[in-house]
Scaffold this active site. Sequence first.
Site, PDB file in Angstrom:
ATOM      1  N   ARG A 111      -1.283   5.805  14.274  1.00  0.00           N
ATOM      2  CA  ARG A 111       0.004   6.088  14.919  1.00  0.00           C
ATOM      3  C   ARG A 111       0.379   5.022  15.943  1.00  0.00           C
ATOM      4  O   ARG A 111       1.569   4.713  16.129  1.00  0.00           O
ATOM      5  CB  ARG A 111      -0.028   7.486  15.539  1.00  0.00           C
ATOM      6  CG  ARG A 111       0.152   8.567  14.460  1.00  0.00           C
ATOM      7  CD  ARG A 111      -0.161   9.944  14.960  1.00  0.00           C
ATOM      8  NE  ARG A 111       0.344  10.981  14.062  1.00  0.00           N
ATOM      9  CZ  ARG A 111       0.071  12.283  14.223  1.00  0.00           C
ATOM     10  NH1 ARG A 111      -0.697  12.684  15.221  1.00  0.00           N
ATOM     11  NH2 ARG A 111       0.557  13.174  13.380  1.00  0.00           N
TER      12      ARG A 111
ATOM     13  N   PHE B 259      11.306  21.721  17.360  1.00  0.00           N
ATOM     14  CA  PHE B 259      11.415  20.548  16.488  1.00  0.00           C
ATOM     15  C   PHE B 259      11.326  20.881  14.996  1.00  0.00           C
ATOM     16  O   PHE B 259      11.372  19.973  14.150  1.00  0.00           O
ATOM     17  CB  PHE B 259      10.336  19.502  16.856  1.00  0.00           C
ATOM     18  CG  PHE B 259       8.905  20.014  16.820  1.00  0.00           C
ATOM     19  CD1 PHE B 259       8.194  20.103  15.631  1.00  0.00           C
ATOM     20  CD2 PHE B 259       8.258  20.380  17.997  1.00  0.00           C
ATOM     21  CE1 PHE B 259       6.884  20.558  15.602  1.00  0.00           C
ATOM     22  CE2 PHE B 259       6.947  20.838  17.985  1.00  0.00           C
ATOM     23  CZ  PHE B 259       6.255  20.926  16.775  1.00  0.00           C
TER      24      PHE B 259
ATOM     25  N   ASN C 242       6.030   9.635  13.183  1.00  0.00           N
ATOM     26  CA  ASN C 242       4.733   9.128  13.637  1.00  0.00           C
ATOM     27  C   ASN C 242       3.784   8.776  12.489  1.00  0.00           C
ATOM     28  O   ASN C 242       2.565   8.817  12.640  1.00  0.00           O
ATOM     29  CB  ASN C 242       4.102  10.124  14.620  1.00  0.00           C
ATOM     30  CG  ASN C 242       3.927  11.504  14.017  1.00  0.00           C
ATOM     31  OD1 ASN C 242       4.192  11.703  12.834  1.00  0.00           O
ATOM     32  ND2 ASN C 242       3.458  12.442  14.811  1.00  0.00           N
TER      33      ASN C 242
ATOM     34  N   LYS D 270       3.837   9.671   5.929  1.00  0.00           N
ATOM     35  CA  LYS D 270       5.153  10.293   6.072  1.00  0.00           C
ATOM     36  C   LYS D 270       6.285   9.351   5.607  1.00  0.00           C
ATOM     37  O   LYS D 270       6.067   8.149   5.439  1.00  0.00           O
ATOM     38  CB  LYS D 270       5.349  10.716   7.536  1.00  0.00           C
ATOM     39  CG  LYS D 270       4.393  11.835   7.981  1.00  0.00           C
ATOM     40  CD  LYS D 270       4.695  12.287   9.411  1.00  0.00           C
ATOM     41  CE  LYS D 270       3.796  13.438   9.828  1.00  0.00           C
ATOM     42  NZ  LYS D 270       4.169  13.954  11.174  1.00  0.00           N
TER      43      LYS D 270
ATOM     44  N   HIS E 225       0.258  12.469   8.782  1.00  0.00           N
ATOM     45  CA  HIS E 225      -0.141  13.855   9.078  1.00  0.00           C
ATOM     46  C   HIS E 225      -1.617  14.012   8.746  1.00  0.00           C
ATOM     47  O   HIS E 225      -2.118  13.377   7.822  1.00  0.00           O
ATOM     48  CB  HIS E 225       0.662  14.842   8.215  1.00  0.00           C
ATOM     49  CG  HIS E 225       0.093  16.230   8.225  1.00  0.00           C
ATOM     50  ND1 HIS E 225       0.401  17.148   9.202  1.00  0.00           N
ATOM     51  CD2 HIS E 225      -0.820  16.834   7.417  1.00  0.00           C
ATOM     52  CE1 HIS E 225      -0.292  18.258   8.982  1.00  0.00           C
ATOM     53  NE2 HIS E 225      -1.028  18.099   7.908  1.00  0.00           N
TER      54      HIS E 225
ATOM     55  N   ARG F 132      -8.398  12.918  12.412  1.00  0.00           N
ATOM     56  CA  ARG F 132      -7.517  13.154  13.564  1.00  0.00           C
ATOM     57  C   ARG F 132      -7.664  12.012  14.588  1.00  0.00           C
ATOM     58  O   ARG F 132      -6.686  11.544  15.172  1.00  0.00           O
ATOM     59  CB  ARG F 132      -7.840  14.495  14.242  1.00  0.00           C
ATOM     60  CG  ARG F 132      -7.543  15.728  13.412  1.00  0.00           C
ATOM     61  CD  ARG F 132      -6.085  16.038  13.257  1.00  0.00           C
ATOM     62  NE  ARG F 132      -5.354  16.175  14.499  1.00  0.00           N
ATOM     63  CZ  ARG F 132      -4.079  16.581  14.549  1.00  0.00           C
ATOM     64  NH1 ARG F 132      -3.415  16.891  13.434  1.00  0.00           N
ATOM     65  NH2 ARG F 132      -3.460  16.677  15.694  1.00  0.00           N
TER      66      ARG F 132
ATOM     67  N   GLU G 299      -3.617  23.539   3.484  1.00  0.00           N
ATOM     68  CA  GLU G 299      -2.857  22.341   3.145  1.00  0.00           C
ATOM     69  C   GLU G 299      -3.345  21.646   1.871  1.00  0.00           C
ATOM     70  O   GLU G 299      -2.532  21.105   1.113  1.00  0.00           O
ATOM     71  CB  GLU G 299      -2.913  21.359   4.320  1.00  0.00           C
ATOM     72  CG  GLU G 299      -2.168  21.891   5.552  1.00  0.00           C
ATOM     73  CD  GLU G 299      -2.272  20.985   6.764  1.00  0.00           C
ATOM     74  OE1 GLU G 299      -2.981  19.958   6.713  1.00  0.00           O
ATOM     75  OE2 GLU G 299      -1.613  21.306   7.778  1.00  0.00           O
TER      76      GLU G 299
ATOM     77  N   TYR H  62       5.162  23.356   6.848  1.00  0.00           N
ATOM     78  CA  TYR H  62       5.081  23.381   8.312  1.00  0.00           C
ATOM     79  C   TYR H  62       5.402  24.761   8.886  1.00  0.00           C
ATOM     80  O   TYR H  62       5.836  24.862  10.039  1.00  0.00           O
ATOM     81  CB  TYR H  62       6.013  22.332   8.907  1.00  0.00           C
ATOM     82  CG  TYR H  62       5.442  20.923   8.934  1.00  0.00           C
ATOM     83  CD1 TYR H  62       4.340  20.608   9.751  1.00  0.00           C
ATOM     84  CD2 TYR H  62       5.988  19.901   8.182  1.00  0.00           C
ATOM     85  CE1 TYR H  62       3.821  19.328   9.805  1.00  0.00           C
ATOM     86  CE2 TYR H  62       5.479  18.599   8.226  1.00  0.00           C
ATOM     87  CZ  TYR H  62       4.398  18.330   9.044  1.00  0.00           C
ATOM     88  OH  TYR H  62       3.883  17.059   9.110  1.00  0.00           O
TER      89      TYR H  62
HETATM   90  N1  UDP Z   1       6.713  16.780  16.308  1.00  0.00           N
HETATM   91  C1  UDP Z   1       7.948  16.483  16.874  1.00  0.00           C
HETATM   92  N2  UDP Z   1       8.137  16.753  18.217  1.00  0.00           N
HETATM   93  C2  UDP Z   1       7.157  17.288  18.994  1.00  0.00           C
HETATM   94  C3  UDP Z   1       5.925  17.592  18.413  1.00  0.00           C
HETATM   95  C4  UDP Z   1       5.740  17.327  17.059  1.00  0.00           C
HETATM   96  O1  UDP Z   1       8.851  16.006  16.205  1.00  0.00           O
HETATM   97  O2  UDP Z   1       7.390  17.502  20.203  1.00  0.00           O
HETATM   98  C5  UDP Z   1       6.509  16.502  14.867  1.00  0.00           C
HETATM   99  C6  UDP Z   1       5.600  15.308  14.612  1.00  0.00           C
HETATM  100  O3  UDP Z   1       6.055  14.658  13.411  1.00  0.00           O
HETATM  101  C7  UDP Z   1       4.256  15.965  14.416  1.00  0.00           C
HETATM  102  C8  UDP Z   1       4.650  17.238  13.671  1.00  0.00           C
HETATM  103  O4  UDP Z   1       5.872  17.630  14.277  1.00  0.00           O
HETATM  104  O5  UDP Z   1       3.366  15.149  13.698  1.00  0.00           O
HETATM  105  C9  UDP Z   1       3.659  18.377  13.761  1.00  0.00           C
HETATM  106  O6  UDP Z   1       3.383  18.628  15.133  1.00  0.00           O
HETATM  107  P1  UDP Z   1       1.900  18.880  15.640  1.00  0.00           P
HETATM  108  O7  UDP Z   1       1.974  19.404  17.024  1.00  0.00           O
HETATM  109  O8  UDP Z   1       1.158  19.711  14.624  1.00  0.00           O
HETATM  110  O9  UDP Z   1       1.292  17.397  15.704  1.00  0.00           O
HETATM  111  P2  UDP Z   1       0.178  16.665  14.794  1.00  0.00           P
HETATM  112  O10 UDP Z   1      -0.822  17.707  14.378  1.00  0.00           O
HETATM  113  O11 UDP Z   1       0.912  16.061  13.615  1.00  0.00           O
HETATM  114  O12 UDP Z   1      -0.395  15.618  15.696  1.00  0.00           O
HETATM  115 MG    MG Z   2      -0.525  19.528  13.441  1.00  0.00          MG
END
Ligand code: UDP
Ligand code: MG
Length: 138
Positions: A103, A58, A113, A10, A116, A86, A127, A50
Site C-alpha cells: 500500500r 464508506f 489502496n 483492486k 485487499h 496483512r 472470502e 463487503y
Molecule cells: N475504506 C475507506 N475508508 C475508510 C476505511 C476503509 O474507503 O475510512 C475502504 C478501503 O478500501 C479499505 C476497505 O474500505 O481497504 C475495507 O476497510 P477495512 O477497514 O476492512 O480495511 P482493510 O482491512 O482493507 O485494511
Molecule cells: Mg478489512
Amino acid sequence: MLERTLAIIKPDAVASKYTGKIIEMLEESGFSIIGMKKIKLSKEDAKKFYIVHKDRPFYDSLTTFMSEGPIIVMVLEKENAIEDYRKLMGATNPEEAEEGTIRKRFGKNIERNAVHGSDSKESASFEIPFFFSEIELV
Ligand code: UDP
Ligand code: MG
C-alpha cells in the site's frame, strides 16, 4: 501453521498496471498462488463481499470503487499467511503504511489502496469460497 488467505488486487492497481509488480512482491515474500483469476464485480457482488462494512459511511463509495473495473483475486498460501500478508499490505491508509509495503508503494488514498487481504481465519473462510468454491481453505 500453513494457512491460506484471500488477496485482491483492486481496480485502481489493475488499471495502473501494477499487477505484475504486486505479484512479484507476493512471490518474493514466500507466498504461493493457489488460485488466481481476473474478474469484474458487479455493484451487488461488491456489496455482498463487503457486507461486514454495510453500516460504515464508506460502504457505498467502496463498493462503487470495487466494481468500477477488473480485479485480480487470488488465494495465497504460506506459513502464517493471513497475518503475514496483512503486514505485507501495510496500513489501510497508504499515508500511514510502512516503507516496503504494497500500500505504501501502490496505494493512492485510504479507499484506493491497491489491495485487499483477509483479516482473520473467519474472514478467510468467508472470502476464499466467495470467489473459489473449488479451493479448500487449507
Ligand atoms: N475504506 C475507506 N475508508 C475508510 C476505511 C476503509 O474507503 O475510512 C475502504 C478501503 O478500501 C479499505 C476497505 O474500505 O481497504 C475495507 O476497510 P477495512 O477497514 O476492512 O480495511 P482493510 O482491512 O482493507 O485494511
Ligand atoms: Mg478489512
